[in-house]
Write a protein that holds these residues in place. Sequence first.
Motif, PDB file in Angstrom:
ATOM      1  N   LYS A  10     -69.873  86.901-104.052  1.00  0.00           N
ATOM      2  CA  LYS A  10     -68.559  87.096-104.650  1.00  0.00           C
ATOM      3  C   LYS A  10     -68.728  87.440-106.130  1.00  0.00           C
ATOM      4  O   LYS A  10     -69.759  87.107-106.742  1.00  0.00           O
ATOM      5  N   PRO A  11     -67.754  88.103-106.731  1.00  0.00           N
ATOM      6  CA  PRO A  11     -67.908  88.555-108.123  1.00  0.00           C
ATOM      7  C   PRO A  11     -67.682  87.479-109.173  1.00  0.00           C
ATOM      8  O   PRO A  11     -68.217  87.569-110.276  1.00  0.00           O
ATOM      9  N   VAL A  12     -66.882  86.461-108.835  1.00  0.00           N
ATOM     10  CA  VAL A  12     -66.511  85.445-109.827  1.00  0.00           C
ATOM     11  C   VAL A  12     -66.688  84.061-109.220  1.00  0.00           C
ATOM     12  O   VAL A  12     -66.361  83.829-108.058  1.00  0.00           O
ATOM     13  N   GLY A  13     -67.228  83.122-109.997  1.00  0.00           N
ATOM     14  CA  GLY A  13     -67.415  81.758-109.517  1.00  0.00           C
ATOM     15  C   GLY A  13     -67.088  80.734-110.584  1.00  0.00           C
ATOM     16  O   GLY A  13     -66.735  81.076-111.724  1.00  0.00           O
ATOM     17  N   GLY A  14     -67.217  79.458-110.218  1.00  0.00           N
ATOM     18  CA  GLY A  14     -66.947  78.399-111.187  1.00  0.00           C
ATOM     19  C   GLY A  14     -65.542  78.448-111.735  1.00  0.00           C
ATOM     20  O   GLY A  14     -65.324  78.175-112.918  1.00  0.00           O
ATOM     21  N   GLU A  15     -64.586  78.851-110.852  1.00  0.00           N
ATOM     22  CA  GLU A  15     -63.180  78.953-111.259  1.00  0.00           C
ATOM     23  C   GLU A  15     -63.021  79.824-112.497  1.00  0.00           C
ATOM     24  O   GLU A  15     -62.280  79.518-113.435  1.00  0.00           O
ATOM     25  N   GLY A  16     -63.773  80.943-112.471  1.00  0.00           N
ATOM     26  CA  GLY A  16     -63.669  81.929-113.535  1.00  0.00           C
ATOM     27  C   GLY A  16     -64.714  81.818-114.627  1.00  0.00           C
ATOM     28  O   GLY A  16     -64.828  82.701-115.481  1.00  0.00           O
ATOM     29  N   PHE A  17     -65.504  80.763-114.597  1.00  0.00           N
ATOM     30  CA  PHE A  17     -66.480  80.545-115.667  1.00  0.00           C
ATOM     31  C   PHE A  17     -67.687  81.475-115.543  1.00  0.00           C
ATOM     32  O   PHE A  17     -68.273  81.881-116.544  1.00  0.00           O
ATOM     33  N   LYS A  19     -69.335  85.116-113.983  1.00  0.00           N
ATOM     34  CA  LYS A  19     -68.986  86.443-113.492  1.00  0.00           C
ATOM     35  C   LYS A  19     -70.259  87.262-113.311  1.00  0.00           C
ATOM     36  O   LYS A  19     -71.109  87.300-114.205  1.00  0.00           O
ATOM     37  N   LYS A  20     -70.390  87.858-112.149  1.00  0.00           N
ATOM     38  CA  LYS A  20     -71.566  88.685-111.887  1.00  0.00           C
ATOM     39  C   LYS A  20     -71.656  89.811-112.914  1.00  0.00           C
ATOM     40  O   LYS A  20     -70.670  90.492-113.209  1.00  0.00           O
TER      41      LYS A  20
END
Length: 319
Positions: A10-17, A19-20
């Motif tokens: 996925k492109p974004v993780g950690g609730e937005g923290f 980003k690939k």
Amino acid sequence: MSDFRKMQEKPVGGEGFFKKGENGVRGIYVPKDGKTEFIDYGDHVFCYVKSELGLPVIYPFKEVEYQPKAEVLLMDLDGTTVTSEEFWIYIIEQTVAKLLGDSKFALENADVPFVSGHTTADHLQYCINKYAQGKTLAEAMEHYHAITKFEMNEIMQGRGNVDAFTPAPHLKEFLSEVKANGIKIGLVTSGLDYKAMPEIVSAFRKLNMGAPENYYDGIINAGFQKSGRVGTLGEVCAKPHPWLFFELARIGLNATDPSKVVGIEDSSAGVLALKLAGYNVIGLTTGNIDQSGVAPLCSSRATDLTDALPYILKGEVRN
């Protein structure tokens, strides 16, 4: 070795923290249940563990190559040593029914990965969010412990669901073989003491195995129920967090070399806890590992306990 990169990216993780492509992040990988995220920086990896209680945690994710045979074997209780997951899901279901005042309430199949394997608090908070909004976790925990204590007493008195705790197939033969090879065995459960110990004692009685301490070199659980005063480890730090496994292995069983430690688990939370503790995992096919999507974290798979012996003793991988 496991390979988290086989999970969905996925492109974004950690609730937005995270980003690939930004700040060195090469990829973000997530299992089917979405409860964890692996943040890949190439030369190092972090695991972002979510929580229904609102307190996520980030752990370094380090892998160690297994060097058989094992010196220490860590075993889960529910679903691995004792077949009991259906009973504990039933307790969760009855708790929600009590919260709703609806005796006909039933969980859905899609709920299974979220009401088994992780902490009781996480299970109940998940159910509150989905089915009983407006109810409190404290209220749910009160019902849960009352229902559990009643059911456990009925079982120990020979009434109620006397088959709730069934020894895993070939348990006695498996433990005997592991001990004969000079391997220390540790039993690890996220269950509180009042639930866990009667469960394992009940299973051992059915096999005429005597005291659990005859086979296990160490046993650790999530401590004692707290009633408004300071308690022990409790439930918030239990699986999928690594501390129970790590404490028993490193402190209780003096396992200083993680390459000589292996664990057996049937749940996604247990697999993750073992991996975060730095140990290789044999994943049983009988639990929710495939359904949750954490199979890539397993170094080997097994259909039952005896099927796990080739990896424990010789490092023979089975998928």
